[in-house]
Design a protein around this motif. Structure first.
Motif, PDB file in Angstrom:
ATOM      1  N   ASP A  56      -8.631  12.266   5.661  1.00  0.00           N
ATOM      2  CA  ASP A  56      -9.362  11.046   5.344  1.00  0.00           C
ATOM      3  C   ASP A  56      -9.722  11.076   3.860  1.00  0.00           C
ATOM      4  N   TRP A  57     -10.433  10.051   3.410  1.00  0.00           N
ATOM      5  CA  TRP A  57     -10.795   9.982   2.001  1.00  0.00           C
ATOM      6  C   TRP A  57     -11.679  11.145   1.550  1.00  0.00           C
ATOM      7  N   PRO A  58     -12.689  11.548   2.324  1.00  0.00           N
ATOM      8  CA  PRO A  58     -13.478  12.713   1.874  1.00  0.00           C
ATOM      9  C   PRO A  58     -12.626  13.965   1.700  1.00  0.00           C
ATOM     10  N   ASP A  59     -11.664  14.183   2.594  1.00  0.00           N
ATOM     11  CA  ASP A  59     -10.754  15.322   2.473  1.00  0.00           C
ATOM     12  C   ASP A  59      -9.919  15.190   1.199  1.00  0.00           C
ATOM     13  N   PHE A  60      -9.422  13.996   0.933  1.00  0.00           N
ATOM     14  CA  PHE A  60      -8.625  13.727  -0.269  1.00  0.00           C
ATOM     15  C   PHE A  60      -9.461  13.997  -1.522  1.00  0.00           C
ATOM     16  N   LEU A  95      -8.684   3.532  -6.957  1.00  0.00           N
ATOM     17  CA  LEU A  95      -7.340   3.810  -6.438  1.00  0.00           C
ATOM     18  C   LEU A  95      -7.079   3.008  -5.165  1.00  0.00           C
ATOM     19  N   SER A  96      -8.078   2.912  -4.319  1.00  0.00           N
ATOM     20  CA  SER A  96      -7.933   2.136  -3.089  1.00  0.00           C
ATOM     21  C   SER A  96      -7.704   0.670  -3.397  1.00  0.00           C
ATOM     22  N   ALA A  97      -8.418   0.146  -4.383  1.00  0.00           N
ATOM     23  CA  ALA A  97      -8.244  -1.251  -4.780  1.00  0.00           C
ATOM     24  C   ALA A  97      -6.844  -1.501  -5.321  1.00  0.00           C
ATOM     25  N   GLU A  98      -6.232  -0.478  -5.892  1.00  0.00           N
ATOM     26  CA  GLU A  98      -4.874  -0.607  -6.424  1.00  0.00           C
ATOM     27  C   GLU A  98      -3.806  -0.429  -5.342  1.00  0.00           C
ATOM     28  N   GLY A  99      -4.217  -0.039  -4.126  1.00  0.00           N
ATOM     29  CA  GLY A  99      -3.266   0.049  -3.021  1.00  0.00           C
ATOM     30  C   GLY A  99      -3.065   1.430  -2.431  1.00  0.00           C
ATOM     31  N   LEU A 100      -3.821   2.413  -2.869  1.00  0.00           N
ATOM     32  CA  LEU A 100      -3.689   3.758  -2.317  1.00  0.00           C
ATOM     33  C   LEU A 100      -4.473   3.852  -1.012  1.00  0.00           C
ATOM     34  N   THR A 101      -3.862   4.442   0.003  1.00  0.00           N
ATOM     35  CA  THR A 101      -4.533   4.622   1.286  1.00  0.00           C
ATOM     36  C   THR A 101      -4.415   6.072   1.745  1.00  0.00           C
ATOM     37  N   VAL A 102      -5.295   6.464   2.649  1.00  0.00           N
ATOM     38  CA  VAL A 102      -5.212   7.764   3.309  1.00  0.00           C
ATOM     39  C   VAL A 102      -5.120   7.467   4.801  1.00  0.00           C
ATOM     40  N   ASN A 103      -3.984   7.801   5.381  1.00  0.00           N
ATOM     41  CA  ASN A 103      -3.715   7.488   6.790  1.00  0.00           C
ATOM     42  C   ASN A 103      -3.904   6.005   7.085  1.00  0.00           C
ATOM     43  N   GLY A 104      -3.475   5.174   6.151  1.00  0.00           N
ATOM     44  CA  GLY A 104      -3.529   3.729   6.342  1.00  0.00           C
ATOM     45  C   GLY A 104      -4.886   3.100   6.095  1.00  0.00           C
ATOM     46  N   GLN A 105      -5.887   3.891   5.718  1.00  0.00           N
ATOM     47  CA  GLN A 105      -7.235   3.379   5.494  1.00  0.00           C
ATOM     48  C   GLN A 105      -7.548   3.321   4.006  1.00  0.00           C
ATOM     49  N   GLY A 106      -8.128   2.223   3.588  1.00  0.00           N
ATOM     50  CA  GLY A 106      -8.629   2.113   2.235  1.00  0.00           C
ATOM     51  C   GLY A 106      -9.944   2.861   2.116  1.00  0.00           C
ATOM     52  N   PHE A 107     -10.360   3.147   0.896  1.00  0.00           N
ATOM     53  CA  PHE A 107     -11.628   3.839   0.686  1.00  0.00           C
ATOM     54  C   PHE A 107     -12.763   2.943   1.158  1.00  0.00           C
ATOM     55  N   ALA A 112       0.834  -1.198   0.000  1.00  0.00           N
ATOM     56  CA  ALA A 112       0.000   0.000   0.000  1.00  0.00           C
ATOM     57  C   ALA A 112       0.871   1.251   0.000  1.00  0.00           C
ATOM     58  N   VAL A 113       0.372   2.291  -0.631  1.00  0.00           N
ATOM     59  CA  VAL A 113       1.044   3.586  -0.658  1.00  0.00           C
ATOM     60  C   VAL A 113       0.111   4.589   0.000  1.00  0.00           C
ATOM     61  N   ASP A 114       0.581   5.225   1.048  1.00  0.00           N
ATOM     62  CA  ASP A 114      -0.220   6.234   1.735  1.00  0.00           C
ATOM     63  C   ASP A 114       0.009   7.589   1.069  1.00  0.00           C
ATOM     64  N   VAL A 115      -1.081   8.318   0.787  1.00  0.00           N
ATOM     65  CA  VAL A 115      -0.966   9.610   0.108  1.00  0.00           C
ATOM     66  C   VAL A 115      -0.197  10.623   0.933  1.00  0.00           C
ATOM     67  N   ASN A 116      -0.152  10.459   2.248  1.00  0.00           N
ATOM     68  CA  ASN A 116       0.564  11.398   3.098  1.00  0.00           C
ATOM     69  C   ASN A 116       2.044  11.074   3.235  1.00  0.00           C
ATOM     70  N   LYS A 117       2.476   9.917   2.760  1.00  0.00           N
ATOM     71  CA  LYS A 117       3.874   9.509   2.923  1.00  0.00           C
ATOM     72  C   LYS A 117       4.570   9.153   1.616  1.00  0.00           C
ATOM     73  N   GLY A 118       3.824   8.828   0.592  1.00  0.00           N
ATOM     74  CA  GLY A 118       4.406   8.357  -0.658  1.00  0.00           C
ATOM     75  C   GLY A 118       5.117   9.445  -1.438  1.00  0.00           C
ATOM     76  N   THR A 119       6.168   9.041  -2.139  1.00  0.00           N
ATOM     77  CA  THR A 119       6.884   9.950  -3.029  1.00  0.00           C
ATOM     78  C   THR A 119       6.153  10.004  -4.367  1.00  0.00           C
ATOM     79  N   ALA A 120       6.606  10.872  -5.241  1.00  0.00           N
ATOM     80  CA  ALA A 120       6.010  10.957  -6.578  1.00  0.00           C
ATOM     81  C   ALA A 120       6.132   9.617  -7.291  1.00  0.00           C
ATOM     82  N   ALA A 121       7.274   8.959  -7.147  1.00  0.00           N
ATOM     83  CA  ALA A 121       7.475   7.655  -7.785  1.00  0.00           C
ATOM     84  C   ALA A 121       6.538   6.608  -7.198  1.00  0.00           C
TER      85      ALA A 121
END
Length: 107
Positions: A56-60, A75-87, A20-29
């Protein structure tokens, strides 16, 4: 022995590819590695994150142009998370009322 090493290596790559890649921690790559996130969206994410982290997801979804519920679910199904939470994670499940179970049909 070689087959076991090959199998272990394949398993390791499979686990890493679904990390999983968290939107708050992930790099551009990291963000670009998520299917559905291209360079333009990763730039929007990083620019918005400079202002403040996503709560959270609504904020995103509110702050990132082009991301609504359907896109967020993909995006969540592909592994994107917001603060460790899936959509649709724990917060969405808690907000939705439980549906009552159907009674069995009478013969």
């Amino acid at each position: 022995m070689f087959k076991k090493i090959l199998a272990a290596t394949a398993l390791l790559f499979a686990v890493v590819s679904f990390a999983a890649v968290d939107v708050n921690k992930g790099t551009a790559a990291d963000l670009d590695g998520i299917k559905g996130v291209g360079p333009a969206m990763s730039k929007r994410i990083l620019d918005a994150r400079k202002e403040s982290e996503f709560k959270d997801w609504p904020d995103f979804m509110q702050r990132i142009k082009g991301v609504k519920e359907k896109k967020a679910a993909k995006l969540s199904a592909e592994g994107l998370t917001v603060n460790g939470q899936g959509f649709g994670g724990a917060t969405a499940a808690a907000a939705a009322p439980a549906k009552p179970a159907k009674a069995p049909a009478k013969p």
